[in-house]
Motif scaffolding. Sequence first.
Motif, PDB file in Angstrom:
ATOM      1  N   VAL A 150     -11.865  10.365  21.059  1.00 44.85           N
ATOM      2  CA  VAL A 150     -11.249   9.215  21.727  1.00 44.85           C
ATOM      3  C   VAL A 150     -12.364   8.285  22.208  1.00 44.85           C
ATOM      4  CG1 VAL A 150      -9.974   8.514  23.787  1.00 44.85           C
ATOM      5  CG2 VAL A 150      -9.064  10.307  22.328  1.00 44.85           C
ATOM      6  N   ALA A 151     -13.435   8.904  22.722  1.00 42.30           N
ATOM      7  CA  ALA A 151     -14.574   8.100  23.164  1.00 42.30           C
ATOM      8  C   ALA A 151     -15.221   7.380  21.980  1.00 42.30           C
ATOM      9  CB  ALA A 151     -15.583   8.995  23.865  1.00 42.30           C
ATOM     10  N   LEU A 152     -15.232   8.040  20.826  1.00 45.12           N
ATOM     11  CA  LEU A 152     -15.873   7.436  19.645  1.00 45.12           C
ATOM     12  C   LEU A 152     -15.095   6.239  19.088  1.00 45.12           C
ATOM     13  CD1 LEU A 152     -17.112  10.612  17.759  1.00 45.12           C
ATOM     14  CD2 LEU A 152     -18.541   8.819  18.760  1.00 45.12           C
ATOM     15  N   CYS A 153     -13.820   6.114  19.442  1.00 47.19           N
ATOM     16  CA  CYS A 153     -13.052   4.938  19.003  1.00 47.19           C
ATOM     17  C   CYS A 153     -13.703   3.655  19.542  1.00 47.19           C
ATOM     18  CB  CYS A 153     -11.604   4.999  19.505  1.00 47.19           C
ATOM     19  SG  CYS A 153     -10.635   6.309  18.767  1.00 47.19           S
ATOM     20  N   ARG A 154     -14.518   3.796  20.586  1.00 46.55           N
ATOM     21  CA  ARG A 154     -15.195   2.625  21.148  1.00 46.55           C
ATOM     22  C   ARG A 154     -16.688   2.630  20.818  1.00 46.55           C
ATOM     23  NH1 ARG A 154     -14.671   3.496  26.759  1.00 46.55           N
ATOM     24  NH2 ARG A 154     -15.734   1.521  27.096  1.00 46.55           N
ATOM     25  N   CYS A 155     -17.074   3.435  19.864  1.00 49.28           N
ATOM     26  CA  CYS A 155     -18.475   3.499  19.436  1.00 49.28           C
ATOM     27  C   CYS A 155     -18.931   2.111  18.957  1.00 49.28           C
ATOM     28  CB  CYS A 155     -18.573   4.511  18.291  1.00 49.28           C
ATOM     29  SG  CYS A 155     -20.085   4.435  17.353  1.00 49.28           S
ATOM     30  N   SER A 156     -20.210   1.801  19.146  1.00 47.37           N
ATOM     31  CA  SER A 156     -20.692   0.451  18.798  1.00 47.37           C
ATOM     32  C   SER A 156     -20.678   0.177  17.290  1.00 47.37           C
ATOM     33  CB  SER A 156     -22.102   0.247  19.351  1.00 47.37           C
ATOM     34  OG  SER A 156     -22.964   1.235  18.824  1.00 47.37           O
ATOM     35  N   TYR A 157     -20.715   1.225  16.476  1.00 49.76           N
ATOM     36  CA  TYR A 157     -20.722   0.980  15.028  1.00 49.76           C
ATOM     37  C   TYR A 157     -19.281   0.841  14.510  1.00 49.76           C
ATOM     38  CZ  TYR A 157     -22.009   1.057  10.167  1.00 49.76           C
ATOM     39  OH  TYR A 157     -22.163   0.697   8.849  1.00 49.76           O
TER      40      TYR A 157
END
Lengths: 326, 241
Positions: A150-157
């Motif tokens: 869920v946190a990775l859905c906002r990852c910069s890439y």
Amino acid sequence: MYSQGLIGADSRTEETDEFLAAFQARIDAEEKIEPTDAMPEGYRRTLIRQIGQHAHSEIVGMLPEGNWITRAPSLKRKLALLAKVQDEGGHGLYLYSAAETLGVTREQMTEELHSGKAKYSSIFNYPALSWADMGAIGWLVDGAAIMNQVALCRCSYGPYARAMIRVCAEESFHQRQGYEIMLTLCSGTKEQKEMAQDALNRFWWPALMMFGPHDGDSAHSEQSMKWKIKRFSNDALREKFINATVPQAEFLGLTVPDPDLKWNEEKGSYEHGDIDWDEFWRVVKGDGVMNRERVQMRKDAWENGAWVREAALAHAQKRTAKVAAE
Amino acid sequence: MALYRALIELADDHLVLGHRLSEWCGHAPMLEEDLALSNFALDLIGTARSLYAYAAEVEGKGRSEDDLAYLRNEREYLNCLLVERPNGDFAHTMLREFYFAAFMEPFWQAALSSADPVIAGIAGKAVKEMAYHLRHAGEWIVRLGDGTEESAARMQAAVVDLHPYWEELFSGGDCDALPDRAAIQPAWEASVKVVFAEANLDWPEPVYGQNGGRDGMHSEVLGRMLSDMQYLQRALPGATW
């Protein structure tokens, strides 16, 4: 499924201060970095490593559950498990594609998995011994994965973040499906409930290890946080997972296998006992029960399928030549 | 009971083949085929569920789809021998799928106009799935037959190995609600002819056809498959899963 414990990432860069500052400014402004954008080599390398590890985890993660597809106890369970494992394969496919946008091929990543150079989540080096493990894996392993993803859905890439949106929707379904298997077992016969408790006993600690080493011991976390590849610390996510999961275990009537687990009223959070990091590193380094078999199975599938891939390529070339000749 | 029996034959064909395909999951030559073979298995087992549920209703003894799948032994299974053949290599798996789909697609096509609304309903869904199985498996047979020297040899070997088993597809299932199996043969042969020509495959000389599945006379591989499949239901009788 996925482990946040990024193992051996090398995020060193040699770009000018000016370039790095301009890149950091984009990150700080919450802009998404896209494949054709200029990016520090360390950022690219970290992402290739992380997305590759993530993809490998999905693919190797098909094996423990795959071990029970032929033995699922009802037609409904058989279909659900097969569909779940198929989803994991689909996640692997998106993730390999996301990594390919950074200039690496699926074949290269596959070779690194087979040679042992690339890692995957160490949870999959534990064996799936009973039907209840299908419940525990969905509930705990997919549950832990969701905390990270869920946190990775906002990852910069951009490509990684976008792939995660669909992956998360599916993982959340897997988690509920796993919990529902546990619920059915826990309201079943004595043997079924024992099976469920045994699965929780075996998967609890490895699930906590999925979040990676404690923050103080996590070598590359700081740079990844700065680049917003990673948004939350290992310990913060682990705590969130425990807080969400303990009441679920209580509802099932199961005991979490940690005698030191206690609620801290002041923090509004659980405190857990010591994690066996020696076990974690031993399994990461290749000495878990299933490490050798998991990698061997992937190698076998790849090598036994080589003639099929070669034939597909040869046929496509013949077709192209035929069209050109006409 | 002709309808019950015909439904069981059909359901067993679908479950056994679906189970075989599910054995590939995680071991296919490429990720795309892991997904495709799983899809095939999901389609087939899904159809088997509908057929078992209807068979149980027709039988009227209060049995469930799972009772029929998990609590009959190998002598009570009525699938044709083709579908229980072990996966072998990718060529064998694709050829088995192709033979089955080349039969089922026209079968379901004909079943669309069945006077039995349940059959027509099952056919409506299955006919689309089988058209896809037929296309996907057919394309692989062409790729492998007209690929490399090795793939052509493996494809031709699969044709020889499965040669005793295709004929049984046209036997069994004699009841008014379902299409006549024997009448499907011309359509099946037409599909095979087109694909074999494109794949440069030779149709072998006739051999003695292995039948018996419709009478519960199987080869040894089915019992082992069922031991795996039925393990939990047999180990903890009466439990809910």
